[in-house]
Design an enzyme around this catalytic site. Sequence first.
Site, PDB file in Angstrom:
ATOM      1  N   ALA A 158      -1.520   0.964  -9.271  1.00 20.93           N
ATOM      2  CA  ALA A 158      -0.303   0.914 -10.013  1.00 20.93           C
ATOM      3  C   ALA A 158       1.019   0.953  -8.987  1.00 20.93           C
ATOM      4  CB  ALA A 158      -0.260   2.238 -10.911  1.00 20.93           C
ATOM      5  N   GLY A 198       6.143  -8.582  -8.469  1.00 17.14           N
ATOM      6  CA  GLY A 198       7.539  -9.539  -7.803  1.00 17.14           C
ATOM      7  C   GLY A 198       6.606 -10.485  -7.239  1.00 17.14           C
ATOM      8  N   CYS A 224       5.705 -16.091  -7.263  1.00 21.96           N
ATOM      9  CA  CYS A 224       4.700 -16.985  -8.043  1.00 21.96           C
ATOM     10  C   CYS A 224       4.515 -15.948  -9.464  1.00 21.96           C
ATOM     11  CB  CYS A 224       3.305 -16.708  -7.508  1.00 21.96           C
ATOM     12  SG  CYS A 224       3.421 -18.046  -6.046  1.00 21.96           S
TER      13      CYS A 224
END
Length: 440
Positions: free
Chosen positions: A255, A260, A263
């Site tokens: 978590a 980001g 891809c």
Amino acid sequence: MRVAMIGTGYVGLVSGTCFSDFGHDVTCVDTDLSKIERLKAGIMPIFEPGLDDLVARNVAGGRLHFTTDLAEAVAGAEVVFIAVGTPSRRGDGHADLSYVHAAAREIARAVKGFTVVVTKSTVPVGTGADLEQIIREEAPGADIAVVSNPEFLREGAAIEDFKRPDRIVVGTADPRAREVMAALYRPLSLNTAPVLFTDRANAELIKYASNAFLAVKITFINEMADLCEKVGGDVQEVARGIGLDRRIGSKFLHAGPGYGGSCFPKDTLALTRTAQEAGTPLRLVETVTTVNETRKAAMGRRVLEALSVPPRGATVAVLGLTFKPNTDDMRDSPAINIVQLLVDRGVKIRAYDPVGMEEARKVLPEGIHYATGAYECAEGADALVIVTEWDAFRALDLDRLKTQLRSPIVVDLRNIYPPEDLIRRGFTYVGIGRGDLSIG
Ligand SMILES: NC(=O)c1ccc[n+]([C@@H]2O[C@H](COP(=O)([O-])OP(=O)(O)OC[C@H]3O[C@@H](n4cnc5c(N)ncnc54)[C@H](O)[C@@H]3O)[C@@H](O)[C@H]2O)c1
């Protein structure tokens, strides 16, 4: 085998260099003259562990070359890879194929003899067929086959991933192209990497489906983390417990502040657009893209809530700016959203990243103090936020850190510290998905 790699970015440079390390003769091409000049001078345009040595070795061995002359590189090649960028198209989220199309047209004008043109760029299903048409229109007599060979390497571990991939996917129905691709990858299959030969559309879909699946997995554990916080659970324990199930697996169950990078954000979005246009919306993936964007903003608010002083005029130290460790890539990094939200609320930012500061300066707002190290970054701050889990941040001297901070508040968005260690030393600790421990 002679290879031309069109596009010398994260993927083109790493794959081109690795192919040369396997003994192929590779010419990496880029339109960015300064990038090519720096590479010729032995300066890497990106940070990727081990890449500089590997480039130097293969340049010295005469197997790796850099040029801006696409025509010359393509004319001498049996295999031409397209590894240019496919960013999100402004406005609609589709993959922007303008670089791919431009490269294909240039390749068409330069090919000589039978040439396999391979898309390594991540491209929507049907692109291979379009490229074949573009090339045939541009050069009606060209003897080419267009193959899909998506890349699965991870930045930060790119060389290892390229040399020891879980699988190599090759999409083509052309027997000559298949033979060429098998010969090209033969040195890797000695490392027991399975080569999955399939058709072009399947190969294109496999890439997007893989990234979308991983994005779903990350988002799932992120939402479980939110639940853990509300009901007194610990997401680390929950992740361990479910990850031991071999049907689920333990990877991608950490978590954090939301995914980001270069891809997942753009590929999930592009896949949802493809599916919408096909009349079969991927509602699960659509939800994941929205939940992830919302999460990045929520992380900024989490920092604000942790402050013991009003945001305007407060100082926050941010450790880690890149979207993950061992890369300098800032594309769609959660740090961008977090820093922007804090700056908008009048917070002063001190920031430090082991290798990403140069890239960060290009995308983060003005007025940030870029520190020389983690402790200097913490100096006089009202809270410290860990955004990226660089190794260098994993064993900080907590007592020293406490003396640097104005208020001993740590927001650990990667859960790299045991909360007890900080709480025992008098910190307020805010983690992710640690319900009963996230308060000092
Ligand atoms: N970065 C990753 O981790 C990763 C992993 C797997 C797949 N991919 C896919 O690979 C592709 C490339 O990604 P990247 O991160 O390497 O991009 P990048 O932006 O780092 O590099 C692309 C390069 O292509 C060059 N270029 C553009 N048009 C050109 C042309 N006509 N001729 C020659 N060079 C040209 C650019 O100057 C740039 O240097 C994308 O489709 C991406 O989705 C990326």
